[in-house]
Design a protein around this motif. Structure first.
Motif, short mmCIF file in Angstrom:
data_model
loop_
_atom_site.label_atom_id
_atom_site.label_comp_id
_atom_site.label_asym_id
_atom_site.label_seq_id
_atom_site.Cartn_x
_atom_site.Cartn_y
_atom_site.Cartn_z
N LEU A 32 48.39 52.56 35.11
CA LEU A 32 49.48 51.73 34.59
C LEU A 32 49.30 51.49 33.10
CD1 LEU A 32 49.88 49.01 37.37
CD2 LEU A 32 51.46 50.87 36.84
N PRO A 33 50.39 51.48 32.35
CA PRO A 33 50.27 51.21 30.92
C PRO A 33 49.87 49.77 30.64
CG PRO A 33 52.57 51.54 31.55
CD PRO A 33 51.75 51.77 32.77
N GLU A 34 49.33 49.56 29.46
CA GLU A 34 48.94 48.23 29.00
C GLU A 34 50.14 47.29 29.13
OE1 GLU A 34 47.07 46.24 24.97
OE2 GLU A 34 47.00 48.40 25.26
N ASN A 35 49.85 46.04 29.47
CA ASN A 35 50.85 44.98 29.63
C ASN A 35 51.73 45.13 30.87
OD1 ASN A 35 49.98 43.63 27.27
ND2 ASN A 35 51.17 45.06 26.05
N SER A 36 51.35 45.99 31.80
CA SER A 36 52.07 46.05 33.07
C SER A 36 51.77 44.78 33.86
CB SER A 36 51.61 47.27 33.88
OG SER A 36 52.00 48.46 33.25
N ASN A 37 52.69 44.44 34.75
CA ASN A 37 52.54 43.22 35.55
C ASN A 37 52.51 43.57 37.03
OD1 ASN A 37 52.72 41.19 33.46
ND2 ASN A 37 54.80 41.96 33.17
N ILE A 38 51.52 43.01 37.72
CA ILE A 38 51.36 43.22 39.15
C ILE A 38 51.56 41.89 39.87
CG2 ILE A 38 49.74 43.86 40.98
CD1 ILE A 38 48.35 45.67 38.90
N LEU A 39 52.30 41.93 40.95
CA LEU A 39 52.50 40.75 41.79
C LEU A 39 51.68 40.93 43.06
CD1 LEU A 39 53.96 38.10 42.45
CD2 LEU A 39 55.84 39.48 43.38
N ASP A 40 50.73 40.03 43.29
CA ASP A 40 49.85 40.07 44.45
C ASP A 40 50.14 38.84 45.31
OD1 ASP A 40 47.58 40.70 46.12
OD2 ASP A 40 46.50 39.12 45.06
N LEU A 41 50.72 39.07 46.47
CA LEU A 41 51.06 37.97 47.36
C LEU A 41 50.07 37.89 48.51
CD1 LEU A 41 54.94 38.39 47.56
CD2 LEU A 41 53.60 36.97 46.00
N ALA A 42 49.73 36.67 48.90
CA ALA A 42 48.76 36.39 49.96
C ALA A 42 47.36 36.75 49.48
CB ALA A 42 49.13 37.10 51.25
N THR A 43 46.89 36.03 48.51
CA THR A 43 45.61 36.27 47.84
C THR A 43 44.43 36.23 48.80
OG1 THR A 43 46.55 35.10 45.96
CG2 THR A 43 44.18 35.57 45.89
N GLY A 44 44.46 35.28 49.72
CA GLY A 44 43.34 35.15 50.65
C GLY A 44 42.03 34.93 49.94
N TRP A 45 41.09 35.81 50.16
CA TRP A 45 39.75 35.69 49.59
C TRP A 45 39.70 36.17 48.14
CZ3 TRP A 45 35.35 35.43 53.33
CH2 TRP A 45 35.79 35.20 54.62
N GLY A 46 40.73 36.92 47.73
CA GLY A 46 40.80 37.36 46.34
C GLY A 46 40.23 38.74 46.07
N LYS A 47 39.68 39.40 47.08
CA LYS A 47 39.02 40.69 46.84
C LYS A 47 40.00 41.77 46.38
CE LYS A 47 35.56 43.79 48.81
NZ LYS A 47 34.68 44.02 49.97
N SER A 48 41.19 41.83 46.97
CA SER A 48 42.18 42.82 46.53
C SER A 48 42.59 42.55 45.09
CB SER A 48 43.43 42.78 47.42
OG SER A 48 43.14 43.20 48.72
N ALA A 49 42.86 41.29 44.77
CA ALA A 49 43.27 40.94 43.41
C ALA A 49 42.18 41.31 42.41
CB ALA A 49 43.60 39.45 43.33
N ILE A 50 40.93 41.03 42.75
CA ILE A 50 39.82 41.35 41.85
C ILE A 50 39.70 42.86 41.68
CG2 ILE A 50 37.32 41.23 41.51
CD1 ILE A 50 37.45 38.52 43.07
N LEU A 118 54.42 46.49 39.82
CA LEU A 118 53.79 46.85 41.08
C LEU A 118 53.72 45.61 41.96
CD1 LEU A 118 52.22 49.26 42.45
CD2 LEU A 118 50.15 48.15 41.62
N PHE A 119 53.88 45.82 43.24
CA PHE A 119 53.91 44.74 44.22
C PHE A 119 52.83 45.00 45.26
CE2 PHE A 119 55.52 43.24 48.33
CZ PHE A 119 55.93 41.96 48.02
N HIS A 120 52.05 43.95 45.58
CA HIS A 120 51.01 44.08 46.60
C HIS A 120 51.12 42.90 47.55
CE1 HIS A 120 46.86 43.47 48.18
NE2 HIS A 120 46.97 44.76 48.37
N LEU A 121 51.28 43.20 48.82
CA LEU A 121 51.35 42.16 49.85
C LEU A 121 50.23 42.43 50.84
CD1 LEU A 121 52.78 39.75 51.24
CD2 LEU A 121 54.22 41.43 52.40
N ASP A 122 49.31 41.50 50.95
CA ASP A 122 48.15 41.67 51.82
C ASP A 122 48.24 40.62 52.92
OD1 ASP A 122 45.80 42.51 52.89
OD2 ASP A 122 44.54 41.86 51.24
#
Length: 142
Positions: A32-50, A118-122
């Motif tokens: 992904l290019p610099e300054n792209s934005n990702i939406l991460d829903l349902a963070t839980g423990w945070g491992k996917s986000a990290i 980008l969208f991420h739903l965990d």
């Protein structure tokens, strides 16, 4: 940092995110290019986000969770503030400075006008279809 280094770095986080998941995050997010934005829903423990944050430190990740899932993980927190602090401390511990965390109900909170690349739903719950219907319009087309 490459995918294998991310996997090694996060090995001590015992959660349901698989090594193959982290390889997929790296494959796409590192491009992904610099300054792209990702939406991460349902963070839980945070491992996917990290894992996503470490895959490309030049993107921004907005991560949202209600802190009330019935999984055992949430049982260890005595308050929602404790959960929020634990997550933000965890993000810092692993060098994921490009994550902003919001505590909120995905079915009730205002959907930001910002468009995400980008969208991420965990999550795997009965409300998954409702969450997708509500949040997918905030993702850019193409």
């Amino acid at each position: 940092m490459d995918a294998e280094q991310i996997i090694q770095k996060l090995m001590d986080l015992e959660v349901f995110v698989l090594e193959e998941d982290m390889r997929v995050y790296f494959k796409y997010i590192s491009q992904l290019p610099e300054n792209s934005n990702i939406l991460d829903l349902a963070t839980g423990w945070g491992k996917s986000a990290i894992a996503m944050a470490l895959s490309n430190p030049k993107v921004s990740i907005a991560s949202i969770d209600n802190g009330r899932d019935p999984m055992d993980f949430y049982q260890q927190f005595n308050s929602l503030e404790h959960y929020t602090k634990t997550l933000t401390d965890r993000f810092r511990k692993y060098g994921a400075e490009n994550i902003s965390f919001t505590l909120g109900d995905l079915l009730k909170m205002r959907v930001p006008k910002e468009r995400y690349d980008l969208f991420h739903l965990d999550i795997s719950v009965d409300n998954e279809a409702k969450i997708l219907e509500r949040w997918l319009p905030s993702v850019k087309k193409n």
